[in-house]
Write an enzyme that holds these catalytic residues in place. Structure first.
Site, PDB file in Angstrom:
ATOM      1  N   LYS A  98       1.342   4.105  -3.044  1.00  0.00           N
ATOM      2  CA  LYS A  98       1.188   5.591  -2.670  1.00  0.00           C
ATOM      3  C   LYS A  98       2.583   6.220  -3.119  1.00  0.00           C
ATOM      4  O   LYS A  98       2.367   7.601  -3.586  1.00  0.00           O
ATOM      5  CB  LYS A  98       0.633   5.824  -1.319  1.00  0.00           C
ATOM      6  CG  LYS A  98      -0.774   5.102  -0.943  1.00  0.00           C
ATOM      7  CD  LYS A  98      -1.696   5.968  -1.569  1.00  0.00           C
ATOM      8  CE  LYS A  98      -3.048   5.626  -1.085  1.00  0.00           C
ATOM      9  NZ  LYS A  98      -4.099   6.314  -1.734  1.00  0.00           N
TER      10      LYS A  98
ATOM     11  N   TYR B 130       0.770  -1.299   0.184  1.00  0.00           N
ATOM     12  CA  TYR B 130       0.109  -0.062  -0.001  1.00  0.00           C
ATOM     13  C   TYR B 130       1.104   1.233   0.207  1.00  0.00           C
ATOM     14  O   TYR B 130       0.719   2.268  -0.768  1.00  0.00           O
ATOM     15  CB  TYR B 130      -0.880   0.124   1.344  1.00  0.00           C
ATOM     16  CG  TYR B 130      -1.727   1.197   1.505  1.00  0.00           C
ATOM     17  CD1 TYR B 130      -2.902   1.262   0.734  1.00  0.00           C
ATOM     18  CD2 TYR B 130      -1.371   2.212   2.744  1.00  0.00           C
ATOM     19  CE1 TYR B 130      -3.759   2.596   0.911  1.00  0.00           C
ATOM     20  CE2 TYR B 130      -2.190   3.206   2.654  1.00  0.00           C
ATOM     21  CZ  TYR B 130      -3.372   3.508   1.946  1.00  0.00           C
ATOM     22  OH  TYR B 130      -3.961   4.619   2.276  1.00  0.00           O
TER      23      TYR B 130
END
Ligand SMILES: NC(=O)c1ccc[n+]([C@@H]2O[C@H](COP(=O)([O-])OP(=O)(O)OC[C@H]3O[C@@H](n4cnc5c(N)ncnc54)[C@H](OP(=O)(O)O)[C@@H]3O)[C@@H](O)[C@H]2O)c1
Length: 224
Positions: free
Chosen positions: A129, A125
């Site tokens: 990002k 994750y």
């Protein structure tokens, strides 16, 4: 006063929902276009809602002719089901939106990323990002505002066990988040929306990254 136009992605989500309300109520924005895969149900004279499959985002290119692009898209591995699907929502769609916006002459892109975003992170994750942030920077917008909240607080339709538990515990421990730890404090999704709104009409040139403590400061300038 000349009013700005906005394009918002993720308006049916927690942060995006708050941001949509602010934009529609704002005297600084005269037109708000929303791209969604399903209707959020809002009706307003300033609002134009376009429903589409985000895999064909480029079919909506003419709608990117606005002053400010806001992106509050995001998903979880539980919702997306596969890593590839998560990457599409958290990386490919926001980046494709950036490319289309750049081609249509948008001057300011405001996007929600995450605390700890890092293209080299071992966490999928945070790596996603981080890659998004790096690739958006290379698009060279006149103004790029990157918001890096920690845990978001707010009422959701769906139940997220980990977030639910943390959102009960972290506010009780908020005294512990001082000094260098300020950026780890949980933050209201409504404050992230206020900060995005506030950054959009201040428009600082270049790339500005707002961690949670800066989000809270910026949000304080916007009344409820
Ligand atoms: N939750 C946290 O604690 C936390 C912490 C740090 C950063 N963030 C980041 O903050 C941002 C905003 O989070 P949030 O909690 O407000 O998100 P959210 O409530 O889950 O909303 C996500 C938005 O993305 C849209 N979306 C998801 N999958 C899509 C798809 N396949 N096609 C088109 N649209 C899609 C959703 O539309 P639908 O309504 O159609 O699903 C919704 O509008 C995200 O980027 C998230 O990663 C969250």
């Amino acid at each position: 006063m000349s009013q700005k136009t906005a394009l918002l992605l993720g308006a049916t989500g927690l942060v995006g929902g708050h941001l949509l309300k602010l934009l529609l109520e704002s005297e600084h924005f005269g037109r708000v276009v929303v791209l969604s895969r399903k209707s959020g149900g809002a009706k307003h004279e300033k609002l134009q809602e376009i429903i589409l499959d985000f895999n064909s985002l480029d079919s909506a290119k003419p709608h990117f002719a606005v002053d400010v692009l806001f992106c509050c898209l995001g998903t979880t591995i539980k919702k997306a089901k596969t890593r590839e699907a998560m990457i599409r929502v958290d990386y490919e769609y926001p980046l494709e939106a950036g490319r289309l916006a750049k081609e249509m002459g948008v001057g300011h892109y405001a996007v929600v990323s995450s605390i700890g975003a890092n293209a080299d992170s071992p966490n999928a994750y945070l790596r996603t990002k981080g890659r998004l942030e790096a690739d958006l920077k290379s698009l060279d917008f006149a103004a790029l505002s990157i918001f890096q909240p920690s845990l978001l607080l707010g009422k959701r339709q769906e139940f997220r066990f980990g977030e639910g538990l943390a959102s009960k515990l972290l506010p009780l421990l908020s005294f512990a988040f001082a000094g260098k730890l300020k950026k780890y404090k949980a933050v209201a999704a409504s404050d992230v929306a206020k900060a995005m709104y506030s950054a959009a009409y201040q428009t600082k040139p270049g790339t500005t990254v707002y961690p949670t403590d800066e989000i809270i400061k910026l949000a304080a300038a916007v009344s409820d």
